[in-house]
Every structure is written in C-alpha cells, then in structure tokens.
Design a protein around this motif. Structure first.
Motif, PDB file in Angstrom:
ATOM      1  N   CYS A  98      40.456  41.474  44.447  1.00 30.48           N
ATOM      2  CA  CYS A  98      41.718  41.346  43.693  1.00 30.48           C
ATOM      3  C   CYS A  98      42.195  39.893  43.665  1.00 30.48           C
ATOM      4  O   CYS A  98      42.687  39.410  42.646  1.00 30.48           O
ATOM      5  CB  CYS A  98      42.793  42.268  44.255  1.00 30.48           C
ATOM      6  N   ALA A 109      42.795  51.052  45.400  1.00 28.60           N
ATOM      7  CA  ALA A 109      43.799  50.952  46.467  1.00 28.60           C
ATOM      8  C   ALA A 109      45.084  50.288  45.991  1.00 28.60           C
ATOM      9  O   ALA A 109      46.042  50.208  46.740  1.00 28.60           O
ATOM     10  CB  ALA A 109      43.223  50.157  47.643  1.00 28.60           C
ATOM     11  N   CYS A 152      42.379  50.279  50.996  1.00 27.57           N
ATOM     12  CA  CYS A 152      41.871  48.892  50.872  1.00 27.57           C
ATOM     13  C   CYS A 152      40.884  48.599  52.001  1.00 27.57           C
ATOM     14  O   CYS A 152      41.187  48.825  53.168  1.00 27.57           O
ATOM     15  CB  CYS A 152      43.053  47.926  50.925  1.00 27.57           C
ATOM     16  N   ASN A 153      39.722  48.066  51.603  1.00 31.17           N
ATOM     17  CA  ASN A 153      38.725  47.704  52.632  1.00 31.17           C
ATOM     18  C   ASN A 153      38.590  46.178  52.780  1.00 31.17           C
ATOM     19  O   ASN A 153      37.597  45.695  53.304  1.00 31.17           O
ATOM     20  CB  ASN A 153      37.368  48.352  52.324  1.00 31.17           C
ATOM     21  N   LYS A 154      39.579  45.477  52.275  1.00 29.93           N
ATOM     22  CA  LYS A 154      39.668  44.017  52.429  1.00 29.93           C
ATOM     23  C   LYS A 154      38.487  43.275  51.784  1.00 29.93           C
ATOM     24  O   LYS A 154      38.020  42.282  52.306  1.00 29.93           O
ATOM     25  CB  LYS A 154      39.772  43.641  53.907  1.00 29.93           C
ATOM     26  N   GLN A 163      38.246  50.276  45.289  1.00 35.79           N
ATOM     27  CA  GLN A 163      38.732  51.415  46.089  1.00 35.79           C
ATOM     28  C   GLN A 163      39.924  52.118  45.437  1.00 35.79           C
ATOM     29  O   GLN A 163      40.471  53.064  46.021  1.00 35.79           O
ATOM     30  CB  GLN A 163      39.165  50.918  47.486  1.00 35.79           C
ATOM     31  N   PRO A 203      45.942  42.249  49.764  1.00 36.62           N
ATOM     32  CA  PRO A 203      46.679  41.468  48.754  1.00 36.62           C
ATOM     33  C   PRO A 203      48.193  41.415  48.961  1.00 36.62           C
ATOM     34  O   PRO A 203      48.809  42.401  49.364  1.00 36.62           O
ATOM     35  CB  PRO A 203      46.362  42.207  47.445  1.00 36.62           C
TER      36      PRO A 203
HETATM   37  S1  SF4 Z   1      40.243  44.701  45.565  1.00 32.96           S
HETATM   38 FE1  SF4 Z   1      41.118  46.545  46.472  1.00 32.96          FE
HETATM   39  S2  SF4 Z   1      39.884  46.952  48.287  1.00 32.96           S
HETATM   40 FE2  SF4 Z   1      39.472  44.832  47.690  1.00 32.96          FE
HETATM   41  S3  SF4 Z   1      40.978  43.612  48.895  1.00 32.96           S
HETATM   42 FE3  SF4 Z   1      41.915  44.033  46.923  1.00 32.96          FE
HETATM   43  S4  SF4 Z   1      43.099  45.910  47.279  1.00 32.96           S
HETATM   44 FE4  SF4 Z   1      41.658  45.748  48.961  1.00 32.96          FE
END
Ligand code: SF4
Ligand code: FMN
Ligand code: SF4
Length: 261
Positions: free
Chosen positions: A198, A234, A192-194, A232, A214
C-alpha cells in the motif's frame, strides 16, 4: 506526429485507455501525471492527451493541479479522455476552463465507460458486465484515435448536459475539498500482513508505514489504489467497504500502478 498522453489512474482503467490510445496513435508515449508534476513536461509533442478517472462528476484534484501548470508547444492539439463508471459530470468543461486561463484550447473531450471503482458506494460489477465494458472501450479507442489523428475539434462528451451539470454543481463543488483529508477515514484490519504494498502503490505518497502497517496522511486523492490492491483486503474505508468485492483492471498489475510515482 509526436504524441504525449499524460495519465492518472488508481485501478488501471485510465492507464489502459492511455496505453491503448498511444498504441493506436503511434509515435506516442504515456507519462504519469504524478511524476510529471515533479519532473516536468514533454513540450515537443504535437498532440497532448490528458487521461484520468472522473471523480465526483469533475476532475481529480491532482489532474486539476496538473492542468493549471501544463505546458504545451504553440498549436498543439490537446484533448481529454475521461474514464467513468456512470456519468462524467462536467470534467471536460472544467478542464477546458482551466486550460483556457493558460491560453490553451481544449479541442475535444472524450468519455469512456469502464467499471466503477468507488467501493465506499458499491462493489465491483460482475465479470460479464466488466468484459462488455472492456470490449466497448477497445472500440471507443479506435474512434477516438481517428478523431485525434485528424486533429478534429469534437464536442465535450457530457450528455445529458442538464443532469451532468446538476450533479457537478451539487457534488463536486462541495465534495472535492473533502477528499485530501479523507485519509483519516481509511483503516487497516488485523488481516494486514505488513507486506508494504500500500505504501508503494499510492501515487501521491499519502501512506507511511508504522510498525509495518499503513498510516494515511492528509493529501489523499481517493484513487482507491491502496484499498483495491491490498492483497489481504485489509484496508477499509469507514464502515461500508468490508466484504465488498474489489475492482482492478485485469490487464494492469500493481507494479504498473506503482510506476506512476
Ligand atoms: S497492502 Fe495490505 S497487507 Fe500489505 S501492508 Fe498494506 S494493508 Fe497490510
Ligand atoms: C473518488 C471517486 C469518485 C468517483 N466519481 C465518479 C463520478 O462522479 N462519476 C463516475 O461515472 N464515476 C466515478 N468514479 C468511478 C471512476 O471514475 C471510474 O471507475 C474510473 O474508470 C476509475 O479509473 P482508474 O481505474 O483509472 O482509477 C469515481 C471513483 C472514485 C475513486
Ligand atoms: S491513500 Fe490510498 S486512496 Fe489515497 S491517494 Fe493514496 S492510494 Fe489513493
């Protein structure tokens, strides 16, 4: 004739079906169910479509809730359009029962095969198989629009009935109640790159960000949007989704899914 098509979609299949039907029918608009539950209905439509993915051989909970509150004008033609990866179960019949209690007749229930998106059980099917299903969907839209335009009564497409009834009885009745708390079974990995996507894409605001990552609440619909759209990859569900190919309808963008809210 004025048409309103309400839809719910996690990975775009139902959104594309709703959009294509609206284009084919003319004087039609598509309206997200998630937003309608907050902002209200178009009660002037002569034709009302409700388009959704089949979940556990029945209706997503949000769609059942929507039907329990649906308002249509007297004499409106009402139909359901279900997208599904394998079998519809009794989704249309359940819709019919809910609507009947509100004095609304379901005129027809159409089932349309699309690629499955339930990554906890399987990965995305190969590209060539997806394209074959997309071609089939475009043809089905023309057939469905012809029936709807003539406001014809048509059967609910749930064949073979015995297996769909059995699966509905075995899976839906028990399984559907397990969905809202299923948020607890999602997790986020170090990938996850924040980016925050999501949180924005969840149609029912079931995700909060904590320190940019998340956290899932307990009113999930299991639409899989968070897991499928994470750039990602993730997001994982229990132990089964790591490394599985994700699925998203190629004509749909993340922005289009976000606009449901
Ligand atoms: S969409 Fe994926 S990369 Fe972006 S905040 Fe959510 S978990 Fe992290
Ligand atoms: C929680 C869940 C349950 C599902 N259950 C079924 C099912 O019972 N039968 C089926 O054919 N497909 C099932 N699917 C697959 C979806 O119905 C199908 O991929 C649908 O087209 C996805 O629509 P969407 O892209 O608009 O979200 C399920 C998917 C999810 C996420
Ligand atoms: S948390 Fe994920 S799976 Fe649950 S409703 Fe939101 S986007 Fe869909």
């Amino acid at each position: 004739m004025k048409t309103a098509i309400y839809y719910f979609s996690g990975t775009g299949n139902s959104l594309v079906l709703a959009r294509d039907l609206a284009a084919q029918l003319g004087d039609a608009r598509i309206i997200p169910i998630a937003r309608t539950l907050i902002s209200g209905w178009d009660e002037q439509a002569d034709i009302v479509g409700i388009v959704f993915p089949v979940y556990m051989f029945g209706l997503p909970l949000i769609v059942a809730d929507f039907l329990k509150a649906l308002k249509v004008k007297p004499g409106a033609y009402v139909f359901t359009g279900a997208t599904l990866g394998g079998l519809p179960g009794r989704a249309h019949t359940l819709a019919r029962q809910i609507l009947k209690r509100r004095g609304i007749t379901l005129a027809a229930g159409f089932s349309v095969r699309m690629p499955g998106n339930y990554t906890p059980l399987y990965e995305a099917i190969p590209q060539d198989q997806q394209e074959k299903l997309f071609r089939g969907q475009k043809e089905r839209v023309k057939e469905i629009a012809r029936i709807v335009e003539q406001r014809k009564g048509a059967c609910r497409e749930e064949k073979p009935l015995w297996i769909n009834s059995l699966l509905y009885a075995l899976v839906y009745k028990i399984g559907i109640a397990q969905i809202p708390p299923a948020g607890k079974d999602f997790r986020v990995t170090a990938a996850c790159n924040k980016c925050g996507l999501c949180e924005k894409i969840c149609p029912v605001a079931n995700i909060h960000l904590r320190d940019g990552k998340p956290v899932w609440l307990r009113h999930c619909q299991q639409c899989m949007a968070c897991l499928q759209w994470c750039p990602q990859e993730a997001i994982q569900y229990k132990q089964s989704t790591q490394g599985r190919k994700r699925y998203r309808h190629p004509e749909v963008t993340a922005q289009m899914i976000m606009e449901q809210r």
